[in-house]
Motif scaffolding. Structure first.
Motif, PDB file in Angstrom:
ATOM      1  N   VAL A  75     -11.015  -5.684   7.843  1.00 57.15           N
ATOM      2  CA  VAL A  75     -11.301  -5.249   6.474  1.00 57.15           C
ATOM      3  C   VAL A  75     -10.687  -6.223   5.466  1.00 57.15           C
ATOM      4  O   VAL A  75     -11.317  -6.603   4.471  1.00 57.15           O
ATOM      5  CB  VAL A  75     -10.779  -3.820   6.236  1.00 57.15           C
ATOM      6  N   LEU A  76      -9.454  -6.647   5.719  1.00 60.87           N
ATOM      7  CA  LEU A  76      -8.786  -7.581   4.815  1.00 60.87           C
ATOM      8  C   LEU A  76      -9.473  -8.937   4.812  1.00 60.87           C
ATOM      9  O   LEU A  76      -9.607  -9.581   3.767  1.00 60.87           O
ATOM     10  CB  LEU A  76      -7.320  -7.735   5.232  1.00 60.87           C
ATOM     11  N   ASN A 164      -1.049  -4.539  -3.596  1.00 58.08           N
ATOM     12  CA  ASN A 164      -0.274  -4.534  -2.362  1.00 58.08           C
ATOM     13  C   ASN A 164       0.660  -5.734  -2.271  1.00 58.08           C
ATOM     14  O   ASN A 164       1.796  -5.617  -1.799  1.00 58.08           O
ATOM     15  CB  ASN A 164      -1.217  -4.484  -1.166  1.00 58.08           C
ATOM     16  N   LEU A 165       0.185  -6.886  -2.719  1.00 58.00           N
ATOM     17  CA  LEU A 165       1.057  -8.063  -2.713  1.00 58.00           C
ATOM     18  C   LEU A 165       2.248  -7.861  -3.630  1.00 58.00           C
ATOM     19  O   LEU A 165       3.396  -8.154  -3.271  1.00 58.00           O
ATOM     20  CB  LEU A 165       0.260  -9.294  -3.130  1.00 58.00           C
ATOM     21  N   SER A 203       2.765 -16.243   6.385  1.00 55.59           N
ATOM     22  CA  SER A 203       1.489 -15.508   6.348  1.00 55.59           C
ATOM     23  C   SER A 203       0.387 -16.353   5.726  1.00 55.59           C
ATOM     24  O   SER A 203      -0.729 -16.422   6.244  1.00 55.59           O
ATOM     25  CB  SER A 203       1.649 -14.217   5.532  1.00 55.59           C
ATOM     26  N   VAL A 204       0.724 -16.997   4.604  1.00 55.96           N
ATOM     27  CA  VAL A 204      -0.274 -17.821   3.925  1.00 55.96           C
ATOM     28  C   VAL A 204      -0.717 -18.973   4.819  1.00 55.96           C
ATOM     29  O   VAL A 204      -1.912 -19.275   4.946  1.00 55.96           O
ATOM     30  CB  VAL A 204       0.282 -18.360   2.588  1.00 55.96           C
ATOM     31  N   LEU A 249      -1.217  -8.461   6.051  1.00 59.28           N
ATOM     32  CA  LEU A 249      -2.124  -8.262   4.914  1.00 59.28           C
ATOM     33  C   LEU A 249      -2.400  -9.590   4.211  1.00 59.28           C
ATOM     34  O   LEU A 249      -3.549  -9.954   3.953  1.00 59.28           O
ATOM     35  CB  LEU A 249      -1.499  -7.255   3.952  1.00 59.28           C
ATOM     36  N   LEU A 250      -1.344 -10.311   3.917  1.00 54.71           N
ATOM     37  CA  LEU A 250      -1.491 -11.584   3.211  1.00 54.71           C
ATOM     38  C   LEU A 250      -2.177 -12.631   4.082  1.00 54.71           C
ATOM     39  O   LEU A 250      -2.988 -13.432   3.598  1.00 54.71           O
ATOM     40  CB  LEU A 250      -0.123 -12.087   2.758  1.00 54.71           C
TER      41      LEU A 250
END
Length: 572
Positions: A75-76, A164-165, A203-204, A249-250
């Motif tokens: 989804v993300l 969220n971030l 994450s990025v 998430l990120l």
């Protein structure tokens, strides 16, 4: 009898089968009640979970936890694929002030309100940070279910990612501040900030590398290999995020954004993943529903916790709605955004639950405060996850951003018709075709037509037409004047993609939606002539009228009935 008698000996596969079957039934019931499917799945999970029937045990939920994380990852990724650089540049100036208004007012209201109730500034600021988070999966999947398009949908997609971030970063910083002031820090401030920055940077970088690899590989590989590639990349990145404790998430947002800008096939990749994502999200939301705990706030035998939970719900809701409204009003945004965007931001789940569990960890040293945070968030998530999707649906509907075919429930058959069709097929297979001996050459329209035809009066307003469509299993509807004469037809395929705007109910009538009747039949026409007429048009029904003036509607013939006569296998 054991507490988990319903599932004591169930293997995981059987548990999964029960969850999917129950979700299917729940989704259909939810559709009849005009509820988003997400709400139906959550309620089914809540019913089957440890809180009620205990048909799905805590052990089963733990076993299937990875499936839920995989679903959220997809989804993300899908969300990130919507943000190309030109789109981002166009959207950001408008989203930033909306986000600032929403986040600032939400934080202030919750932090001040909970400080006054808890008599603790630490509790106030941590609750304020948790209130910022919005559930991305819930929000995006409701928007996707209704295929909404417009400013509310566009801003909601951007805000849910930003919320969220910001929530993660603000909570981590305030959490460190609380630990520092309480003297509970086990590491230096520099070390803790470095760990936070390292996690975000990792994450990025994972998402960036994953997005570049996927973009490059999809250019080399045939589309039939894309699904395997995308699933492999997603699971690998998810596993790396778990191993190094990076916020996934990120990572997946970044991966989606990278694919959107580095590949010409981003939309095709989304389409490739859609069916898998849809199935996995059914599992995720049923599991998520089973995890919801509405009893925890009452189990402590402390009425103060109930008051805190109610205050958190009210203050967070007020902050989201009024924050967006004030910011949109100050910047002269469209009325739909002012009225409804805030309501689309109410859902809350994964991020808030994960952050509250960090606070409740005994090693953090927060003690009762951390436990209190977790109890309140776990309890209030039940409300936000059930009310939030309903408000998202209402927001996009009232903003006129949902196509008609998603706003209403239209069926093309009935249970009895489908039962007769299945029985007819089975009889035909065993050589007992019930239509044998009915020669089309000997039949006329009068023998085939339905005589009790429900009609739409010319005076019917838009809402009346919608009610008529929902009650009918056909796609072509006759519009008649007070004398019973046929004046036109409304064709569902012609209007299904039009945006459902509530304002239409006040000004649009059946006559405005009707188009001229180009093909009609008479009772004495042959069945072969009727079939020839159906081959000249795409309507599922042709109406039968009288020869005499004034022309009266006397019946209709359905395409599927003639197909049974003319398109059946040749058994003669």
């Amino acid at each position: 009898m054991p507490e988990n008698w319903l599932s004591e000996h169930w293997p995981t596969a059987m548990t999964l089968g029960v969850l999917l079957a129950a979700a299917l039934v729940g989704g259909l019931v939810g559709q009849m009640l005009r509820l988003p499917r997400v709400v139906a799945y959550l309620l089914i999970g809540l019913l089957l979970g440890p809180q009620v029937l205990n048909a799905v045990t805590t052990e089963a939920l733990h076993t299937l936890e990875t499936v839920g994380k995989f679903a959220i990852s997809l989804v993300l990724f899908n969300m990130g694929c919507r943000f190309t650089v030109p789109h981002f540049r166009r959207l950001m100036p408008r989203v930033l002030y909306l986000s600032a208004g929403e986040l600032v007012l939400t934080f202030v209201l919750v932090a001040v309100g909970l400080f006054m109730l808890c008599r603790s500034w630490q509790a106030g600021v941590l609750f304020g940070a948790l209130a910022l988070a919005t559930a991305p999966a819930t929000t995006i999947l409701v928007l996707k279910e209704y295929e909404s398009e417009g400013p509310v949908t566009e801003y909601a997609t951007a805000l849910v990612a930003m919320n969220n971030l910001v929530a993660v970063v603000v909570f981590e910083l305030l959490f460190l501040l609380v630990q520092f002031t309480d003297g509970e820090m086990r590491h230096s401030i520099g070390s803790a900030l470095g760990q936070l920055g390292g996690g975000l940077f990792g994450s990025v970088m994972l998402g960036l590398v994953g997005g570049l690899v996927v973009s490059y590989a999809c250019g080399l590989l045939s589309p039939r290999h894309w699904l395997v590639l995308l699933v492999a990349a997603t699971t690998l990145i998810l596993g790396l995020c778990e191993k190094f404790e990076f916020p996934y998430l990120l990572a997946f947002l970044t991966m989606g954004v990278t694919v959107a800008n580095a590949s010409d096939s981003a939309s095709e990749m989304e389409a490739e993943l859609d069916r898998l994502t849809g199935l996995l999200c059914v599992v995720f939301f049923v599991l998520h529903g089973a995890e919801l705990d509405f009893k925890s706030v009452f189990a402590e035998d402390d009425a103060t916790l109930v008051y805190i939970a109610l205050a958190y719900i009210v203050l967070r809701g007020a902050g989201k709605c009024f924050g967006v409204h004030i910011a949109a009003r100050l910047h002269h945004n469209v009325p739909q955004v002012r009225r409804w965007l805030g309501a689309a931001m109410l859902s809350q789940a994964g991020a808030a639950l994960a952050l509250s569990s960090i606070a409740a960890d005994p090693e953090t040293g927060l003690g009762d405060l951390g436990r209190q945070l977790q109890i309140i968030i776990v309890s209030t998530v039940v409300v936000f996850e059930l009310v939030g999707p309903i408000m998202i649906r209402q927001a996009v509907l009232q903003s006129g951003e949902v196509p008609l075919f998603r706003a209403i429930r239209h069926r093309t058959t009935t249970p009895m018709e489908e039962l007769r069709r299945v029985a007819r097929r089975l009889l035909t297979v065993v050589g007992r075709d019930p239509r044998r001996g009915r020669s089309p050459e000997r039949l006329n329209v009068g023998q085939l037509m339905f005589r009790n035809v429900k009609t739409v009066p010319t005076s019917a307003m838009f809402n009346d037409v919608v009610d008529f469509i929902e009650a009918s299993a056909d796609s072509t509807y006759p519009v008649v004047d007070p004398g019973g004469s046929l004046v036109g037809v409304i064709r569902y395929p012609d209007i299904r993609d039009a945006m459902f705007n509530p304002e239409m109910a006040k000004i649009v009538s059946a006559v405005d939606l009707a188009s001229p009747t180009q093909i009609v039949l008479y009772a004495d026409d042959s069945a072969e002539h009727a079939w020839a007429q159906f081959r000249e048009c795409h309507d599922d029904c042709i109406f039968v009228i009288t020869h005499e003036e004034p022309v009266q509607l006397v019946g209709l013939v359905k395409r599927r009935d003639l197909m049974g006569l003319f398109a059946r296998p040749n058994d003669r």
